[in-house]
Scaffold this motif. Structure first.
Motif, PDB file in Angstrom:
ATOM      1  N   TRP A  53      18.338  59.947  49.336  1.00 36.70           N
ATOM      2  CA  TRP A  53      19.588  60.435  48.742  1.00 36.70           C
ATOM      3  C   TRP A  53      19.316  61.341  47.541  1.00 36.70           C
ATOM      4  O   TRP A  53      20.011  62.340  47.331  1.00 36.70           O
ATOM      5  N   HIS A  54      18.281  61.006  46.756  1.00 37.15           N
ATOM      6  CA  HIS A  54      17.919  61.847  45.613  1.00 37.15           C
ATOM      7  C   HIS A  54      17.447  63.227  46.090  1.00 37.15           C
ATOM      8  O   HIS A  54      17.829  64.257  45.531  1.00 37.15           O
ATOM      9  N   LEU A  55      16.648  63.231  47.150  1.00 36.52           N
ATOM     10  CA  LEU A  55      16.167  64.495  47.696  1.00 36.52           C
ATOM     11  C   LEU A  55      17.321  65.315  48.270  1.00 36.52           C
ATOM     12  O   LEU A  55      17.364  66.543  48.101  1.00 36.52           O
ATOM     13  N   LEU A  56      18.271  64.643  48.933  1.00 37.13           N
ATOM     14  CA  LEU A  56      19.427  65.344  49.487  1.00 37.13           C
ATOM     15  C   LEU A  56      20.260  65.980  48.378  1.00 37.13           C
ATOM     16  O   LEU A  56      20.738  67.112  48.508  1.00 37.13           O
ATOM     17  N   GLU A  57      20.409  65.253  47.261  1.00 34.88           N
ATOM     18  CA  GLU A  57      21.135  65.799  46.110  1.00 34.88           C
ATOM     19  C   GLU A  57      20.430  67.045  45.569  1.00 34.88           C
ATOM     20  O   GLU A  57      21.072  68.061  45.259  1.00 34.88           O
ATOM     21  N   MET A  58      19.096  66.987  45.491  1.00 35.59           N
ATOM     22  CA  MET A  58      18.329  68.140  45.025  1.00 35.59           C
ATOM     23  C   MET A  58      18.510  69.334  45.953  1.00 35.59           C
ATOM     24  O   MET A  58      18.711  70.475  45.507  1.00 35.59           O
TER      25      MET A  58
END
Length: 209
Positions: A53-58
């Motif tokens: 999810w953090h990578l998707l936000e980035m």
């Protein structure tokens, strides 16, 4: 610069496809009732999801930034009910604020309830400011949102909190992409481009940050 923006835009789209598969299969592992994973494996799956999810936000933020820089971001400017938009934005940070005992208060001045802007993008700016106010606040701290008239055709909205604050040197580097102002060493996740995007969006709608 345009070639770079086009490359980032295409790359962001391509990255989301395998990432959605990673997140999807991690969720299937977590929810599978017929062949449940062992208790000691659940934290590992949770780590996969959290990182995903953090990578998707980035990826989404890089895509937004590349759209803005290439001039491909479409805005729908219309009257916005600020109170409704603020309530919707607060709902997205409320759980994290309550978890840390942070109190949120609002005080909207008379005549500041309607703005002109793109509702989705104004909400994006508000959520970014509020999530930063929660993320970098102290446990049991406070956040206040206030508005006032700023000239004959403008409204100023201020988000203040009881966090650490910033030095003059940090303030000078505030709107640099991917610069987390020393917070990269903290436990708080972030990309360092949320405020940059918020500033560009505000300017595209005729405002400032």
């Amino acid at each position: 610069n345009r070639a770079k923006s086009d490359c980032l835009s295409r790359m962001s789209h391509e990255l989301r496809t395998p990432l959605n598969a990673i997140l999807g299969f991690a969720q299937l592992l977590e929810l599978d009732k017929r062949q449940p994973i062992a208790a000691e494996q659940r934290p590992w799956v949770a780590q996969i999801q959290q990182a995903g999810w953090h990578l998707l936000e980035m990826i989404n933020e890089v895509l937004d930034l590349s759209r803005i820089e290439s001039g491909n971001l479409k805005l729908q400017i219309e009257p916005i009910n600020l109170n409704e938009l603020l309530n919707a934005s607060l709902a997205m940070v409320d759980a994290d604020a309550k978890r840390r005992g942070i109190t949120i208060s609002t005080q909207l001045a008379d005549g500041t309830g309607v703005l002109l802007g793109d509702a989705t993008r104004v909400k994006q700016i508000l959520v970014n400011l509020l999530s930063n106010a929660v993320k970098y606040n102290t446990d049991g701290g406070r956040i206040h949102i206030g508005t006032r008239h700023a000239g004959h055709d403008s409204v100023e909205l201020a988000v203040t909190d009881t966090g650490l604050g910033m030095t003059e040197a940090q303030l000078a580097e505030l709107f640099q992409a991917f610069n987390r102002l020393g917070r990269e060493a903290s436990v708080q996740e972030g990309t360092g481009i949320g405020l940059v995007i918020s500033q560009r969006l505000a300017e595209l709608m005729g405002g400032s940050l």
